[in-house]
Design an enzyme around this catalytic site. Structure first.
Site, PDB file in Angstrom:
ATOM      1  CG  ASP A   1      54.554   9.606  11.440  1.00  0.00           C
ATOM      2  OD1 ASP A   1      53.679   8.976  10.834  1.00  0.00           O
ATOM      3  OD2 ASP A   1      54.527   9.803  12.669  1.00  0.00           O
TER       4      ASP A   1
ATOM      5  CD  GLU B   1      46.857  11.831   9.935  1.00  0.00           C
ATOM      6  OE1 GLU B   1      46.549  12.469  10.950  1.00  0.00           O
ATOM      7  OE2 GLU B   1      47.010  10.602   9.947  1.00  0.00           O
TER       8      GLU B   1
END
Length: 578
Positions: free
Chosen positions: A82, A254
């Site tokens: 991420d 997301e």
């Protein structure tokens, strides 16, 4: 990231049970629980002493020398998921998810986008966060890092322990502020965006107005006031419902990131779940008050359209962030994973780098059905080598000759290092009764497994009863190996414990020669196989157990979002082993 794993595989039922709770929307301000397992500091009977630790990576995809002007993917090998990136002048900074590893939110620096080094952490104090009792894949999910007007902003989520918050710093190496909690904002993966009119916005993943199917999520936007450090209560609006095309039931929209370029607002998101259907998709709008429309050629990054049997596959690509260079060029960092046996990986989700091209007003990362290249032309920036590389094949060794823990080491859940001490070139771990299955903090430090083919080794003194000590390959509380030494009623022994979805079991042991005071231990991993050795004399390696199952250290078996960590552990046994 999302609090789910979108593969139906052994081990995921366990993860689902562990992850049943949703993130809280208000911080847990209770004081840390008293740890009844705290050892007596420096008690000779409970101290394990290590002489050194060495890690070596030997992956074939890294073996050939780079051509001049090339760089190596991934730029951050191993468990660096991420990624979020920002630029301040000629300096680039990045952070990644850290879950329950502490210190948390590593801050990495580069001058060339290719060679990175860890310079510090944003979460370094117990007053900032408390994670006692959380499973290893909970805690800190996907962050966003931004630089604006002399200040660095880091916004992220602590799952199951307070929700979304912001940290600030004037020096990215730290110190960082106490959390600014955002109780109005639910969900995960928050982004902070500074518009050119001075307004500030937070985008995030959250539940839709009406949930239509499993995995249906939405992207929301709030205006934020940095002076009051609060969101404007009536500013919430919907940006994306479901994903690119709601009629196809897209899952897990997301990881939103907002940018402004050539008069357009762009919204970059992840879609498809964090496994092999993962992707990056793009939307745009002329105004933050108007609908965001998806690009007709989405996704702009994925590997799901490639044959799984391809050689040296890179999978799970998605969750990207953009940065613009001083020369106007754009680049993307994103997560992906190097797999073996088509879909397994023990190294976790890694950080890759690719150039971004603009066509017809839309950004492109990678054409459809094209594999992510391991090597390609580097950004047009001056090369800046680092002392401790984070990609390629290398040897990393810690002689424990400093009075501070190297930045590559992490502990679990707490910032407490009172059980750890340096003594004349040795690392001493004071044993605790918390084992590796504990949801508290065991006496355990670890660093990332960054290669599919690796060795990790250490030398230590044989501890006195009732202490065991040794080297660990750790995926999570239920999936790990512990190669250790301890005293028994009949003498000292080396032993191997395996946790394979349940309580650890002793799967091998052998006595050490009488009078043995020190021993070397080694773990050797090669994709889905892992072997364990010991030596009493230097490099006279004897097998403890060879070609054991390393699939249990993979995300596909163990579940969760982390990669395997390799490190040192000391455990206060309930009683001497017999």
């Amino acid at each position: 990231m999302q609090n789910r794993f979108s593969l139906t595989l052994p081990g995921l039922a366990l993860l689902s049970a562990l992850c049943a709770c949703q993130p809280q929307t208000t911080p847990d301000t209770s004081k840390p629980a008293q740890d009844s397992s705290e050892p007596t500091k420096n008690s000779a009977a409970t101290v394990a002493q290590f002489d050194w630790f060495e890690y070596q990576g030997q992956d074939a995809v890294f073996a050939a020398p780079l051509e001049p002007g090339q760089y190596q993917n991934p730029v951050l090998a191993g468990f660096f998921p991420d990624p979020s990136i920002t630029r301040n002048g000629d300096d680039y900074y990045m952070t990644v998810s850290s879950f329950t590893y502490m210190p948390g939110l590593p801050i990495l620096h580069s001058r060339d986008l290719v060679n990175w080094q860890i310079i510090g952490y944003a979460l370094t104090q117990q007053s900032q966060l408390q994670m006692d009792g959380l499973q290893v894949s909970r805690g800190i999910f996907a962050p966003t890092l931004r630089y604006h007007d002399g200040t660095y902003y880091l916004i992220t989520t602590v799952v199951d322990r307070g929700g979304n918050f912001i940290l600030t710093a004037t020096d990215p190496a730290g110190p960082w502020s106490e959390p600014i909690w955002l109780p109005e904002i639910d969900g995960i993966d928050p982004d902070i965006f500074f518009d050119d009119d001075g307004k500030v916005y937070i985008a995030h993943n959250g539940d839709p107005v009406e949930s239509l199917y499993e995995g249906h999520k939405a992207i929301w936007l709030w205006q934020y006031d940095p002076k009051s450090q609060k969101v404007l209560p009536d500013s919430k609006r919907l940006l994306v419902n479901g994903g690119v095309d709601l009629s196809t039931k897209p899952i897990w929209i997301e990881a939103p990131h907002l940018y402004k370029h050539d008069g357009w607002y762009y919204l970059l998101c992840a879609e498809g779940g964090t496994a092999d259907q993962h992707s990056a998709v793009i939307f745009r709008s002329r105004s933050l008050t108007e609908p965001f429309l998806p690009y007709s050629n989405n996704p702009i990054l994925t590997q799901r359209d490639l044959a799984p049997e391809r050689p040296d596959p890179i999978t799970t690509a998605g969750h990207a962030d953009f940065v613009q260079l001083p020369n106007g060029n754009w680049w993307a960092v994103f997560l992906a994973s190097r797999a073996y046996q088509e879909r397994y990986f023990n190294t976790g989700r890694e950080t890759f780098l690719l150039p971004v091209s603009w066509k017809d007003g839309w950004p492109h990362i990678l054409p459809a059905e094209q594999p992510i290249p391991y090597r390609l032309a580097a950004p047009e920036l001056a090369t800046a080598a680092v002392a401790e590389p984070l990609t390629g094949n290398f040897i990393w060794r810690d002689e424990f000759d400093s009075n501070e823990l190297n930045l590559h080491w992490n502990a679990l859940r707490r910032f407490d290092h009172s059980w750890l001490e340096f003594n004349n070139g040795h690392l001493q771990l004071t044993a605790k009764p918390d084992s590796l299955v504990s949801m508290q903090q065991p006496a355990f430090i670890s660093r990332r497994q960054q290669h599919t083919n690796f060795t990790a080794s250490t030398a230590l003194s044989v501890p006195a009863a009732p202490v065991s000590a040794g080297i660990v390959a750790f995926q999570n509380e239920q999936y790990h190996y512990y190669l250790g030494v301890r005293q028994t009623s009949s003498g000292s022994e080396v032993f191997l414990q395996q946790a394979n979805g349940a309580a650890p079991q002793n799967i091998a042991s052998m006595p050490l020669p009488e009078g043995t005071n020190s021993v070397q231990l080694k773990i050797s991993g090669n994709a889905g196989s892992i072997s364990f050795y010991y030596a009493v004399a230097d490099n006279d390696w004897q097998p403890v157990a060879t070609e054991q199952d390393a699939l249990l250290l993979s995300t596909q078996v163990a579940g969760g979002f982390v990669g395997t960590m390799l490190g040192l552990h000391s455990h206060l046994e309930a009683e001497p082993q017999r």
